[in-house]
Motif scaffolding. Structure first.
Motif, PDB file in Angstrom:
ATOM      1  N   ASP A  45      10.248  -7.303   9.955  1.00 31.89           N
ATOM      2  CA  ASP A  45       9.085  -7.708  10.748  1.00 31.89           C
ATOM      3  C   ASP A  45       8.335  -6.512  11.319  1.00 31.89           C
ATOM      4  O   ASP A  45       7.540  -6.653  12.244  1.00 31.89           O
ATOM      5  CB  ASP A  45       9.512  -8.647  11.891  1.00 31.89           C
ATOM      6  N   LEU A  46       8.590  -5.317  10.784  1.00 31.75           N
ATOM      7  CA  LEU A  46       7.868  -4.135  11.238  1.00 31.75           C
ATOM      8  C   LEU A  46       6.377  -4.237  10.892  1.00 31.75           C
ATOM      9  O   LEU A  46       6.008  -4.769   9.845  1.00 31.75           O
ATOM     10  CB  LEU A  46       8.440  -2.875  10.577  1.00 31.75           C
ATOM     11  N   LEU A  47       5.559  -3.704  11.787  1.00 32.68           N
ATOM     12  CA  LEU A  47       4.132  -3.573  11.518  1.00 32.68           C
ATOM     13  C   LEU A  47       3.830  -2.102  11.238  1.00 32.68           C
ATOM     14  O   LEU A  47       4.509  -1.215  11.742  1.00 32.68           O
ATOM     15  CB  LEU A  47       3.302  -4.033  12.721  1.00 32.68           C
ATOM     16  N   THR A  48       2.805  -1.847  10.445  1.00 37.56           N
ATOM     17  CA  THR A  48       2.383  -0.474  10.196  1.00 37.56           C
ATOM     18  C   THR A  48       0.897  -0.468   9.888  1.00 37.56           C
ATOM     19  O   THR A  48       0.218  -1.496  10.024  1.00 37.56           O
ATOM     20  CB  THR A  48       3.196   0.169   9.050  1.00 37.56           C
ATOM     21  N   VAL A  49       0.369   0.679   9.491  1.00 32.70           N
ATOM     22  CA  VAL A  49      -1.038   0.804   9.117  1.00 32.70           C
ATOM     23  C   VAL A  49      -1.115   1.326   7.697  1.00 32.70           C
ATOM     24  O   VAL A  49      -0.463   2.311   7.349  1.00 32.70           O
ATOM     25  CB  VAL A  49      -1.786   1.757  10.076  1.00 32.70           C
ATOM     26  N   MET A  50      -1.898   0.650   6.867  1.00 36.29           N
ATOM     27  CA  MET A  50      -2.082   1.074   5.485  1.00 36.29           C
ATOM     28  C   MET A  50      -3.554   1.003   5.136  1.00 36.29           C
ATOM     29  O   MET A  50      -4.320   0.239   5.735  1.00 36.29           O
ATOM     30  CB  MET A  50      -1.283   0.188   4.515  1.00 36.29           C
ATOM     31  N   THR A  51      -3.954   1.784   4.150  1.00 32.23           N
ATOM     32  CA  THR A  51      -5.330   1.725   3.681  1.00 32.23           C
ATOM     33  C   THR A  51      -5.538   0.480   2.817  1.00 32.23           C
ATOM     34  O   THR A  51      -4.590  -0.061   2.237  1.00 32.23           O
ATOM     35  CB  THR A  51      -5.683   2.962   2.850  1.00 32.23           C
ATOM     36  N   HIS A  52      -6.777   0.054   2.732  1.00 31.85           N
ATOM     37  CA  HIS A  52      -7.093  -1.078   1.852  1.00 31.85           C
ATOM     38  C   HIS A  52      -6.787  -0.746   0.401  1.00 31.85           C
ATOM     39  O   HIS A  52      -6.394  -1.619  -0.380  1.00 31.85           O
ATOM     40  CB  HIS A  52      -8.570  -1.463   2.016  1.00 31.85           C
ATOM     41  N   ALA A  53      -6.966   0.533   0.037  1.00 27.82           N
ATOM     42  CA  ALA A  53      -6.649   0.951  -1.329  1.00 27.82           C
ATOM     43  C   ALA A  53      -5.168   0.741  -1.614  1.00 27.82           C
ATOM     44  O   ALA A  53      -4.784   0.286  -2.703  1.00 27.82           O
ATOM     45  CB  ALA A  53      -7.034   2.408  -1.546  1.00 27.82           C
ATOM     46  N   MET A  54      -4.313   1.080  -0.652  1.00 28.61           N
ATOM     47  CA  MET A  54      -2.886   0.864  -0.815  1.00 28.61           C
ATOM     48  C   MET A  54      -2.555  -0.616  -0.917  1.00 28.61           C
ATOM     49  O   MET A  54      -1.710  -1.036  -1.712  1.00 28.61           O
ATOM     50  CB  MET A  54      -2.118   1.489   0.356  1.00 28.61           C
ATOM     51  N   LEU A  55      -3.219  -1.427  -0.100  1.00 27.63           N
ATOM     52  CA  LEU A  55      -2.960  -2.871  -0.120  1.00 27.63           C
ATOM     53  C   LEU A  55      -3.324  -3.487  -1.473  1.00 27.63           C
ATOM     54  O   LEU A  55      -2.730  -4.479  -1.887  1.00 27.63           O
ATOM     55  CB  LEU A  55      -3.743  -3.565   0.989  1.00 27.63           C
ATOM     56  N   HIS A  56      -4.314  -2.882  -2.155  1.00 25.06           N
ATOM     57  CA  HIS A  56      -4.722  -3.401  -3.457  1.00 25.06           C
ATOM     58  C   HIS A  56      -3.940  -2.750  -4.603  1.00 25.06           C
ATOM     59  O   HIS A  56      -4.214  -3.035  -5.777  1.00 25.06           O
ATOM     60  CB  HIS A  56      -6.226  -3.182  -3.669  1.00 25.06           C
TER      61      HIS A  56
ATOM     62  N   VAL B 262      -0.944  -3.898   9.017  1.00 22.83           N
ATOM     63  CA  VAL B 262      -0.406  -4.788   7.990  1.00 22.83           C
ATOM     64  C   VAL B 262       1.004  -5.243   8.353  1.00 22.83           C
ATOM     65  O   VAL B 262       1.714  -4.589   9.119  1.00 22.83           O
ATOM     66  CB  VAL B 262      -0.396  -4.127   6.591  1.00 22.83           C
ATOM     67  N   ALA B 263       1.364  -6.366   7.768  1.00 21.99           N
ATOM     68  CA  ALA B 263       2.696  -6.943   7.951  1.00 21.99           C
ATOM     69  C   ALA B 263       3.097  -7.627   6.657  1.00 21.99           C
ATOM     70  O   ALA B 263       2.281  -7.812   5.755  1.00 21.99           O
ATOM     71  CB  ALA B 263       2.685  -7.955   9.098  1.00 21.99           C
TER      72      ALA B 263
END
Length: 316
Positions: free
Chosen positions: A237-248, A169-170
């Motif tokens: 502008d950092l990139l990371t990894v998140m769960t879809h649950a977190m994104l929602h 994600v970004a």
């Protein structure tokens, strides 16, 4: 041999320093020293030897430490079982959970108990799966919602709950969104990730190594879920990894998943408990509510997914 002396011995062994252990227990160092000497006298052995930094276990001390940890767990289980009988199923439940499910699963589950007439109390720990399982094994948690490892510890039981998908994600408006890019370009970006021994970081590194690329620069390393630093990702502008649950959830506001060739990953979450530990009625209530919350979230997610497919591609 007194149980309180055994408990003091365990704390001293774990701290490796009598002054630090005494502070944890809440007694003076002379009192702790006396307790350990009383235990040594009862067993007719030496349990510690002095070192430059404090104390270290003797070979016999190491054996006793392993046995004592098991004894402490047994004593705690007895106390929990007695309290469960005395209070008719009310009391304290210690639950650990990965950050991704706190807002969507754990908080709604807790609200059912807090708003009800029961007398349950909760101690909640939020951290990555490895730490949760270690704390559960040590008797510091009663239940844990965590990722199921490839090799399950023999002393833990687990019930699979749900699959959890993660994506790169970004921030919305990031240069990598809205255009085609290559993995080589992605590797040149700066990232926010946990330490390299955490599965999430290994996923990211393998994404590049499998294509013959050097893993990216980790500008910010944090021994916590990257979602905790969502505000930092939103403002840089950092990139990371998140769960879809977190994104929602509220943490995902202003963030978006990157399309292919950025990969997505799936892990299986489970509900863990100690196999030989006492499973109280309060724990059973929490287990049932957690399972129900995951079932409800899965149904809700399927309905949302159906609406997204009808609206067109979402980039997830």
């Amino acid at each position: 041999m007194q149980i309180k002396d055994v408990s003091a011995f365990v704390k001293a062994a774990e701290a490796g320093n009598l002054h630090a252990a005494a502070a944890v227990i809440g007694i003076t160092q002379p009192a702790l020293t006396k307790s350990i000497r009383r235990l040594e006298t009862a067993l007719e052995v030496r349990l510690f030897e002095r070192t430059a930094r404090g104390v270290a276990l003797t070979p016999i001390g190491k054996v006793l430490y392993e046995r004592s940890r098991a004894l402490e767990l047994l004593v705690n289980d007895i106390r929990t079982e007695v309290a469960d009988i005395k209070t008719s199923g009310s009391g304290l439940v210690r639950i650990g959970a990965v950050p991704a499910v706190v807002e969507s699963i754990v908080a709604p589950m807790l609200s059912r108990f807090v708003d009800g007439e029961g007398a349950l109390r909760f101690d909640i720990q939020v951290q990555l799966s490895g730490g949760l399982l270690r704390n559960l094994q040590a008797g510091q948690l009663d239940l844990a919602v965590a990722a199921i490892p490839s090799t399950l510890p023999a002393d833990l039981g687990v019930k699979p709950l749900a699959a959890l998908r993660s994506a790169v994600v970004a921030r919305e408006g990031h240069a990598m969104l809205g255009r085609r890019f290559t993995l080589a370009e992605l590797a040149r970006q700066k990232w926010l990730l946990p330490p390299s021994d955490i599965l999430l970081s290994q996923w990211v590194n393998e994404m590049f190594i499998d294509e013959g690329l050097v893993p990216p620069e980790v500008a910010v390393q944090a021994d916590a879920s990257p979602a905790i630093f969502a505000a930092l990702v939103r403002s840089t502008d950092l990139l990371t990894v998140m769960t879809h649950a977190m994104l929602h959830s509220s943490m995902g506001i202003g963030l978006a998943p990157l399309p292919a060739p950025a990969q997505s990953w799936e892990i299986q979450l489970g509900l863990f408990w100690r196999r030989k530990g006492f499973f109280s009625s309060a724990m059973a209530q929490c287990r049932d509510q957690l399972e129900a919350a995951f079932t409800g979230a899965a149904g809700s997610g399927a309905r949302r997914g159906g609406r997204r497919r009808q609206a067109g591609p979402s980039g997830n």
